[in-house]
Design a protein around this motif. Structure first.
Motif, mmCIF file in Angstrom:
data_model
loop_
_atom_site.group_PDB
_atom_site.id
_atom_site.type_symbol
_atom_site.label_atom_id
_atom_site.label_comp_id
_atom_site.label_asym_id
_atom_site.label_seq_id
_atom_site.Cartn_x
_atom_site.Cartn_y
_atom_site.Cartn_z
ATOM 1 N N SER A 6 0.934 -1.016 0.120
ATOM 2 C CA SER A 6 -0.045 -0.035 0.009
ATOM 3 C C SER A 6 0.947 1.145 -0.106
ATOM 4 C CB SER A 6 -0.839 -0.071 1.284
ATOM 5 O OG SER A 6 -1.738 1.303 1.223
ATOM 6 N N LEU A 9 2.551 1.648 -3.564
ATOM 7 C CA LEU A 9 1.539 1.908 -4.439
ATOM 8 C C LEU A 9 1.277 3.371 -4.344
ATOM 9 C CD1 LEU A 9 -0.571 -1.278 -5.145
ATOM 10 C CD2 LEU A 9 1.542 -0.584 -6.357
ATOM 11 N N ASN A 10 0.956 3.798 -3.192
ATOM 12 C CA ASN A 10 0.762 5.255 -2.938
ATOM 13 C C ASN A 10 1.834 6.198 -3.351
ATOM 14 O OD1 ASN A 10 -2.180 6.084 -1.834
ATOM 15 N ND2 ASN A 10 -1.615 4.120 -0.682
ATOM 16 N N MET A 57 -5.355 -0.396 -7.692
ATOM 17 C CA MET A 57 -5.180 -0.145 -6.363
ATOM 18 C C MET A 57 -6.676 -0.614 -5.741
ATOM 19 S SD MET A 57 -2.919 3.287 -5.928
ATOM 20 C CE MET A 57 -3.134 3.448 -3.948
ATOM 21 N N ILE A 62 -6.502 -1.339 -2.056
ATOM 22 C CA ILE A 62 -5.714 -0.361 -1.303
ATOM 23 C C ILE A 62 -6.164 0.907 -1.633
ATOM 24 C CG2 ILE A 62 -3.626 0.530 -1.501
ATOM 25 C CD1 ILE A 62 -2.463 -2.373 -2.465
ATOM 26 N N ARG A 64 -6.300 5.316 -1.582
ATOM 27 C CA ARG A 64 -5.277 6.176 -1.925
ATOM 28 C C ARG A 64 -5.200 7.020 -0.635
ATOM 29 N NH1 ARG A 64 -6.912 9.696 -6.813
ATOM 30 N NH2 ARG A 64 -5.118 11.066 -6.029
#
Length: 133
Positions: A6, A9-10, A57, A62, A64
């Motif tokens: 997470s 990816l963010n 995501m 996941i 944001r």
């Protein structure tokens, strides 16, 4: 492991948003030129990549992190204030630096998909239609 995925990816989404804004700004500054025509396509493709990344995501569940996206957007805008040889107009140095950053982003994106596949098992977690690598 999902917590770290997470975060990763963010971070990558925030960078994608910054690259998208840079491409859009560079395209507008070079409108009507050969570079502007190419940048129109690049900006559209980066925007599409950001949307795809957001979809991935969501499919992975996941959330944001809006703070990262906002801070990265602010950093991109602050980066515009650096000296470029001209005070109020667009500089050839600006074009060169923008293109260089966009190329770094494109190369980085290739590495991103490889990393996600190898370390996060992206292909096994998502249908093939959303995997880029």
């Amino acid at each position: 492991m999902d917590r770290f995925l997470s975060i990763y990816l963010n971070d990558q989404l925030a960078m994608g948003i910054a690259w998208r804004e840079l491409a859009r700004r560079s395209q507008k500054a070079n409108e009507g030129t050969e570079a502007g025509d190419a940048l129109t396509q690049v900006a559209a493709e980066i925007a599409e990549d950001v949307e795809t990344f957001q979809l991935i995501m969501r499919r992975l569940g996941i959330r944001r992190n809006p703070v990262k996206s906002v801070l990265t957007g602010l950093a991109e805008r602050i980066g515009r204030l650096k000296p470029n040889g001209r005070l109020t107009t667009y500089s050839p140095l600006s074009r060169f630096e923008e293109l260089e950053f966009l190329i770094m982003g494109i190369e980085g994106k290739k590495q991103l998909w490889d990393t996600l596949d190898r370390l996060a098992g992206l292909r096994s977690r998502l249908p093939a239609s959303t995997s880029h690598a």
